[in-house]
Design a protein around this motif. Structure first.
Motif, short mmCIF file in Angstrom:
data_model
loop_
_atom_site.label_atom_id
_atom_site.label_comp_id
_atom_site.label_asym_id
_atom_site.label_seq_id
_atom_site.Cartn_x
_atom_site.Cartn_y
_atom_site.Cartn_z
N GLU A 259 0.82 -1.21 0.00
CA GLU A 259 0.00 0.00 0.00
C GLU A 259 0.86 1.27 0.00
OE1 GLU A 259 -3.21 0.10 -0.55
OE2 GLU A 259 -3.10 -2.08 -0.70
N ASN A 260 1.91 1.29 0.81
CA ASN A 260 2.81 2.44 0.84
C ASN A 260 3.56 2.59 -0.48
OD1 ASN A 260 2.80 4.07 3.29
ND2 ASN A 260 3.36 2.19 4.37
N VAL A 261 3.96 1.46 -1.04
CA VAL A 261 4.67 1.50 -2.32
C VAL A 261 3.75 2.02 -3.43
CG1 VAL A 261 5.80 0.10 -4.10
CG2 VAL A 261 6.28 -0.33 -1.68
N LYS A 262 2.51 1.56 -3.44
CA LYS A 262 1.54 2.02 -4.44
C LYS A 262 1.30 3.53 -4.32
CE LYS A 262 -2.25 -0.41 -4.56
NZ LYS A 262 -3.34 -1.27 -4.04
N GLU A 263 1.24 4.02 -3.08
CA GLU A 263 1.03 5.46 -2.88
C GLU A 263 2.18 6.27 -3.44
OE1 GLU A 263 1.34 9.33 -1.44
OE2 GLU A 263 2.68 7.76 -0.69
N ARG A 264 3.42 5.80 -3.20
CA ARG A 264 4.59 6.52 -3.72
C ARG A 264 4.62 6.48 -5.24
NH1 ARG A 264 6.29 10.34 -1.53
NH2 ARG A 264 4.06 10.33 -1.19
N ILE A 265 4.33 5.34 -5.82
CA ILE A 265 4.32 5.20 -7.28
C ILE A 265 3.25 6.10 -7.88
CG2 ILE A 265 3.68 3.62 -9.15
CD1 ILE A 265 6.51 3.19 -8.30
N SER A 266 2.09 6.17 -7.27
CA SER A 266 1.02 7.04 -7.75
C SER A 266 1.44 8.50 -7.72
CB SER A 266 -0.24 6.83 -6.91
OG SER A 266 -1.27 7.70 -7.33
N THR A 267 2.11 8.91 -6.63
CA THR A 267 2.57 10.29 -6.50
C THR A 267 3.63 10.61 -7.56
OG1 THR A 267 2.10 10.35 -4.13
CG2 THR A 267 3.70 11.94 -4.96
N PHE A 268 4.57 9.68 -7.79
CA PHE A 268 5.60 9.90 -8.79
C PHE A 268 5.00 9.98 -10.19
CE2 PHE A 268 8.95 7.50 -6.01
CZ PHE A 268 8.83 8.49 -5.05
N ALA A 269 4.00 9.13 -10.45
CA ALA A 269 3.34 9.14 -11.75
C ALA A 269 2.59 10.45 -11.98
CB ALA A 269 2.37 7.96 -11.86
N ALA A 270 1.96 10.96 -10.93
CA ALA A 270 1.25 12.24 -11.02
C ALA A 270 2.22 13.37 -11.34
CB ALA A 270 0.50 12.52 -9.73
N SER A 271 3.41 13.32 -10.74
CA SER A 271 4.43 14.34 -11.01
C SER A 271 4.87 14.30 -12.47
CB SER A 271 5.63 14.12 -10.09
OG SER A 271 6.69 15.00 -10.41
#
Length: 431
Positions: A259-271
């Motif tokens: 879950e934490n990894v998915k959140e980071r990946i989502s944030t990086f993708a948004a950037s």
């Protein structure tokens, strides 16, 4: 003529603008997650704190030598850099922003100007309007302006932050002073190859046969040699769209839950998606990277990447983030403690000129939605609008235990000036 304007110890100087107590004292700035030293003041350099020093190993050294250690305050540095670059635009219509703290100016049509007075004016205005000290090097070519800037920086008391190479005699003298390893564009490998040929200074490099340089190196080194000879072959670079956009970061802590990894990946993708829209591009391909902490050999190691190809080019945060999260699910391994992740978008095409797909296309509702989100985030400058699976409080989860306030980008952290009541009332008017 070209001018290179470089900010002195930029990160430390930005901190000193809003904290005058740091003036004249050793200051060190840390990398992401407070890892290692990436910038320092002249006072810290004199104490011989090394660049790249891991702070956990040098913590005691810094305490013993009264070195103020701060986390990188990127919003502050970025804003101060923009202010400096805006000032430079008043001095020349042709400006190349080379990095966060330096720019080239093309001084075309300045034959009748006193360049020393002009350089003094540049330095004075930047210092007065921003508080950032600079050095200015002026010469007939970009490479020589780099050399001139280094000379100005090497002895501030004598040069007063200015060096002008305006004659062949000055050019030769400057090149003989400059070691070949300190020449702009000469890396460690090229340095060794040139030294094997007997080249020890920039002047030695200019004395080599141009044909030999072209045959043994490349057109890049040939242009550099010509530039050092006073023949301009390196023009100002125009701002162009990137061919690839990447957001890669180390986590504040190691994560073993998806879950934490998915959140980071989502944030990086948004950037990445936001950067795509800023340069009016869309991507055809997405690459997801995930890796454990390679420094902890006693833990299970895993490093893998996944490539996703879109059937149509997209710049939508929804599309890119969704694909990134699905991709990381396929490479995540339970039990592994992950420390770093990255999102890369490539296969970029202009938004107004790309091949359409006959059967699939972007959801037409995404364009106006992304435009509205970008507009709100730009207005409030704090990424107020995010996806539901992102951390709503922070953009990057970095360790920043020594962070200074965001004096210029957050109204809640603006500098507070305290005045004595009698000064405000005018009691000291005639004193």
């Amino acid at each position: 003529m070209f001018a290179l304007v470089d900010c002195n110890n930029f990160y430390a100087s930005c901190e000193r603008v809003f904290n005058p107590n740091l003036q004249g004292k050793p200051v060190a700035i840390l990398s992401n997650n407070d890892g290692c030293v990436i910038s320092m003041s002249d006072e810290a350099k004199k104490i011989q704190l090394p660049f790249g020093a891991p702070i956990f190993k040098w913590e005691q050294f810094c305490k013993e030598n009264n070195i103020t250690v701060l986390s990188s305050n990127y919003p502050l540095y970025g804003d101060m850099s923009a202010r400096v670059m805006n000032i430079l635009a008043d001095f020349s219509p042709d400006v190349e922003v080379y990095s966060i703290d330096e720019s080239f100016l093309k001084l075309e049509g300045f034959e009748n100007y006193n360049l020393t007075d002009y350089a003094i004016k540049i330095r004075s205005r930047i210092l007065k309007w921003t508080g950032i000290p600079t050095c200015v090097g002026i010469a007939p070519t970009k490479a020589l302006s780099k050399v001139a800037n280094k000379i100005a920086r090497s002895n501030l008391k004598q040069s007063k932050g200015i060096c002008i190479i305006d004659s062949d005699e000055n050019r030769i003298k400057a090149l003989k002073w400059t070691k070949i390893g300190n020449v702009w564009g000469i890396g460690s490998r090229l340095k060794k190859r040139l030294q094997a040929k007997g080249v020890q200074t920039a002047y030695d490099f200019t004395q080599l046969s141009s044909d030999w340089v072209l045959q043994n190196f490349s057109i890049v080194e040939w242009r550099l040699q010509k530039d050092l000879q006073g023949i301009s072959k390196i023009p100002l670079e125009e701002v162009s769209s990137k061919k690839m956009i990447a957001t890669t970061r180390s986590f504040e802590y190691t994560y073993s839950d998806i879950e934490n990894v998915k959140e980071r990946i989502s944030t990086f993708a948004a950037s990445c998606a936001e950067k795509l829209r800023a340069q009016k591009s869309s991507c055809h391909m997405l690459i997801i990277q995930l890796s454990s902490d390679r420094h902890k050999k006693d833990l299970q190691q895993h490093r893998e990447s996944k490539t996703v190809v879109f059937s149509y080019p997209t710049d939508s945060t929804l599309t890119i983030s969704s694909a990134a999260v699905e991709a990381v699910k396929t490479i995540f391994r339970a039990g592994v403690k992950y420390k770093r992740a990255g999102v890369i978008v490539t296969g970029l095409v202009p938004n107004n000129n790309f091949q359409l797909n006959l059967f699939t296309r972007e959801n037409p509702k995404h364009k106006p939605l992304m435009s509205a989100i970008d507009g709100l985030n730009k207005k409030y400058k704090a990424d107020k609008i995010k996806l539901g699976n992102q951390d709503l409080k922070r953009t990057w989860k970095m360790r920043q235990e020594r962070l200074s306030p965001k004096f210029t980008t957050n109204i809640n952290e603006i500098l507070v000036v305290k005045c004595h009541p009698e000064l405000v009332s005018g009691s000291y008017k005639n004193k």
